[in-house]
Design a protein around this motif. Structure first.
Motif, short mmCIF file in Angstrom:
data_model
loop_
_atom_site.label_atom_id
_atom_site.label_comp_id
_atom_site.label_asym_id
_atom_site.label_seq_id
_atom_site.Cartn_x
_atom_site.Cartn_y
_atom_site.Cartn_z
N GLY A 149 0.81 -1.21 0.00
CA GLY A 149 0.00 0.00 0.00
C GLY A 149 0.84 1.26 0.00
N LEU A 150 1.89 1.25 0.82
CA LEU A 150 2.71 2.46 0.94
C LEU A 150 3.50 2.69 -0.35
CD1 LEU A 150 3.27 4.64 3.03
CD2 LEU A 150 5.29 3.35 3.70
N ALA A 151 4.04 1.62 -0.93
CA ALA A 151 4.78 1.77 -2.18
C ALA A 151 3.86 2.36 -3.25
CB ALA A 151 5.35 0.43 -2.63
N SER A 152 2.63 1.84 -3.35
CA SER A 152 1.77 2.34 -4.42
C SER A 152 1.31 3.77 -4.13
CB SER A 152 0.62 1.38 -4.69
OG SER A 152 -0.53 1.77 -4.00
N THR A 153 1.06 4.10 -2.85
CA THR A 153 0.67 5.47 -2.51
C THR A 153 1.80 6.46 -2.80
OG1 THR A 153 -0.85 4.77 -0.78
CG2 THR A 153 0.00 6.99 -0.60
N LEU A 154 3.02 6.10 -2.39
CA LEU A 154 4.16 6.99 -2.59
C LEU A 154 4.43 7.21 -4.07
CD1 LEU A 154 6.94 6.21 0.00
CD2 LEU A 154 6.17 8.46 -0.75
N ILE A 155 4.36 6.12 -4.83
CA ILE A 155 4.64 6.22 -6.26
C ILE A 155 3.59 7.09 -6.95
CG2 ILE A 155 4.67 4.86 -8.40
CD1 ILE A 155 6.12 2.67 -6.59
N SER A 156 2.32 6.92 -6.54
CA SER A 156 1.30 7.74 -7.19
C SER A 156 1.42 9.19 -6.77
CB SER A 156 -0.11 7.18 -6.96
OG SER A 156 -0.66 7.69 -5.78
N LYS A 157 1.85 9.43 -5.52
CA LYS A 157 2.08 10.81 -5.07
C LYS A 157 3.22 11.45 -5.87
CE LYS A 157 0.56 12.99 -1.86
NZ LYS A 157 0.14 13.82 -0.78
N ILE A 158 4.28 10.67 -6.06
CA ILE A 158 5.44 11.18 -6.78
C ILE A 158 5.07 11.49 -8.23
CG2 ILE A 158 7.69 10.46 -7.73
CD1 ILE A 158 8.15 9.13 -4.92
N GLY B 241 3.03 14.56 -8.21
CA GLY B 241 3.89 15.72 -7.97
C GLY B 241 4.60 16.15 -9.23
N LEU C 13 13.22 5.77 -13.76
CA LEU C 13 12.27 5.57 -12.67
C LEU C 13 11.54 4.24 -12.81
CD1 LEU C 13 11.84 7.53 -10.43
CD2 LEU C 13 9.81 8.39 -11.55
N LEU D 90 11.24 1.34 -10.05
CA LEU D 90 9.96 0.93 -9.49
C LEU D 90 9.67 -0.54 -9.78
CD1 LEU D 90 7.84 4.13 -10.18
CD2 LEU D 90 9.14 3.48 -8.14
#
Lengths: 340, 340
Positions: free
Chosen positions: A243-252, A255, A273, A277
């Motif tokens: 969950g965190l990997a997918s959240t961070l990647i989508s945030k990045i 951004g 990238l 990933l």
């Protein structure tokens, strides 16, 4: 010539069945000669999908199963009632010795229950753990146990550590893998009752390379190869990692799309990238084995695509060729003898 | 005029003491008028650091404490023996009513033990939970409990849920916060013994907005505002979140530096990326409160810099102004009355 590994693939399991299952079977048999895949599921459906491909007819065979166990069904009941489901039919083939392994993207609960009741445990194995590989900075780590059993006892964790060490060494190929127990501090006296009781038992083992406690912070850094924990904790680690990997990647990604300047930059960094990933993409590593059974059972993600399915089939070959179950039997039985 | 909030800051705690502690105190008193900071620690050391700044002498005061509790020391013993340590002296000031709150980046163990034994629990509170804020896609979530207690009982988790809900609503400002319990599946019948016993108790509560189970995968997506779990699980979630975010970010940075093309791209995306990553920086949100005590105790990261220290001091003002402890007392006592 090496012996053929026979893998039963649940053609009906997961979000992308049967399309991605069939494609995964075709891919795997194309890549590797020493494997035969039995596609278990609704014959006509599977056949019409399979007919789209050119494949070795000697090495892909359809086995009819008219029922499907849905993810929402209570597992114990589903396994008992749906005798002609792909999971029940497939697992019985492993039990009967007609196949070496069963791979499914279907209901986790049904796979765990079926693995225990239909395929059955190796004598001496108290609880079969589900052990997915998770990505780390240095490669992968085996997270054991991850969903099969809740409220485990210290003796279960000791078996998880030994089985995990065997798998990591002989299937994944990590020499003398570092085994650590998940804890809330590095010191031996820290932890909850389960960890405090298990720690000294692991420390005594001579057949694994036990390195002590690991804090969750160190898991992504690859500080250990085999991460031992009870299933509730393992489930939290696995799902939070995903969950965190997918959240961070989508945030990045979001951004990067926020200004014209950064959009241009995003185009330039994209290939680099993507490679980074990919290393954090769980589907690269195949499914999670359910260890300690009379045969191999592999659970892939419900969202598995052909790549993960194919990797999961190929992983069954190594499992058989490396005689993992013989190694587990030997290790568990040595343990039982020395305990007597 | 609002009342002054008096905060005792452990000038000796953490990796960056006293430099960042003193700077944090100066920053906080500069930003906010209604606060007074007592810097507790070795007087000469703190004074020579403080003398580097211009500050309101009425609102920063040094309190001498000649001893320091080190992180490696067994906490119970340290609190008992080192009576002139910054932690013991500071906490006694809160106990005596000379200050409203105590903030420290020092030994977690000593802060948890000292909080219970020196500051003392609010009557009726069974266990004081440590409740950090963790970053999510939508903002932040309160993770409660996270290190203070292991092997918790259902009644503890019920109190955590209620106290966490009060904190999230009145300090963080989330209206009618969604409270969820960490579980390994969304269904009510899933979970280990603790979760299964706690779930119906939470469901019965009328004073919180209980939304059911939350799988770890959904935590970073911000599906709940108050994440209830026992301390072992909470510790794993907190530390894995920190570790994985930092590992992923360093991998992504490394990936961007892997080719000339991507290096140019990295320069262009940098400002946008920095903003995104800032949202996942724990130090933005101040320290973790230890709830349910006769006064507020806040634990910041051991690596806290002035920014986190200053944010932690400012968070004490809201805590006091919003009368959080009065609200906790009222809620716990209502509970006790209805149980009688």
């Amino acid at each position: 010539m090496a012996e053929i590994t026979k893998v039963v693939l649940d053609a009906m399991g997961g979000d992308n069945a049967p399309v991605e299952m069939v494609k995964g079977a075709v891919d795997a048999t194309g890549k590797e000669k020493n494997v035969k895949v039995f596609l278990v599921g609704k014959e006509e459906l599977v056949k019409s999908e399979l007919d789209k491909y050119t494949y070795d007819r000697e090495r892909i065979e359809i086995v009819n199963a008219t029922e499907v166990i849905e993810t929402a069904e209570p597992p114990v009941n589903a396994i008992r009632k749906k005798k002609d489901s792909s999971i029940v039919v497939g697992m019985k083939m492993v039990k009967a010795g007609d196949a070496d392994a069963f791979v499914s993207a279907g209901s986790s609960g049904a796979i765990l229950v079926g693995g225990q009741t239909l395929v059955g445990r190796i004598k001496g194995v108290e609880r079969p753990p589900l052990a997915p590989l998770i990505p780390t900075e240095k490669g992968v780590a085996l997270l054991i146990d991850c969903g099969a059993n809740v409220d485990a006892r210290p003796s279960h964790l000791v078996q998880f550590a030994r089985m995990g060490s065997i798998y990591m060494e002989h299937v994944v190929g990590v020499k003398n893998p570092k085994v650590a127990i998940v804890n809330i501090g590095a010191e031996e006296e820290k932890g909850n009752a389960l960890v405090k009781e298990t720690f000294p038992l692991l420390k005594e083992l001579r057949d694994i390379n036990f390195t002590g406690s690991i804090e969750a912070r160190e898991i992504p850094r690859g500080q250990a190869d085999v991460i031992v924990c009870e299933a509730f904790t393992g489930n939290v680690i696995l799902k939070l990692t995903e969950g965190l990997a997918s959240t961070l990647i989508s945030k990045i990604k979001g951004g990067m799309m926020s200004s014209f300047r950064s959009k241009i930059g995003a185009l330039l960094v994209k290939p680099a990238l993507k490679k980074t990933l990919k290393e954090f993409d769980a589907s690269e590593y195949g499914g999670a084995p359910l260890l300690g059974l009379n045969g191999l059972v592999v659970k892939t993600h419900g969202s598995a695509t052909a790549k993960e399915v194919s990797n999961s089939i190929l992983q069954c070959i190594t499992f058989k060729e490396q005689k993992i179950n013989e190694k587990i039997k030997e290790c568990i039985q040595t343990d039982r003898k020395s305990a007597e």
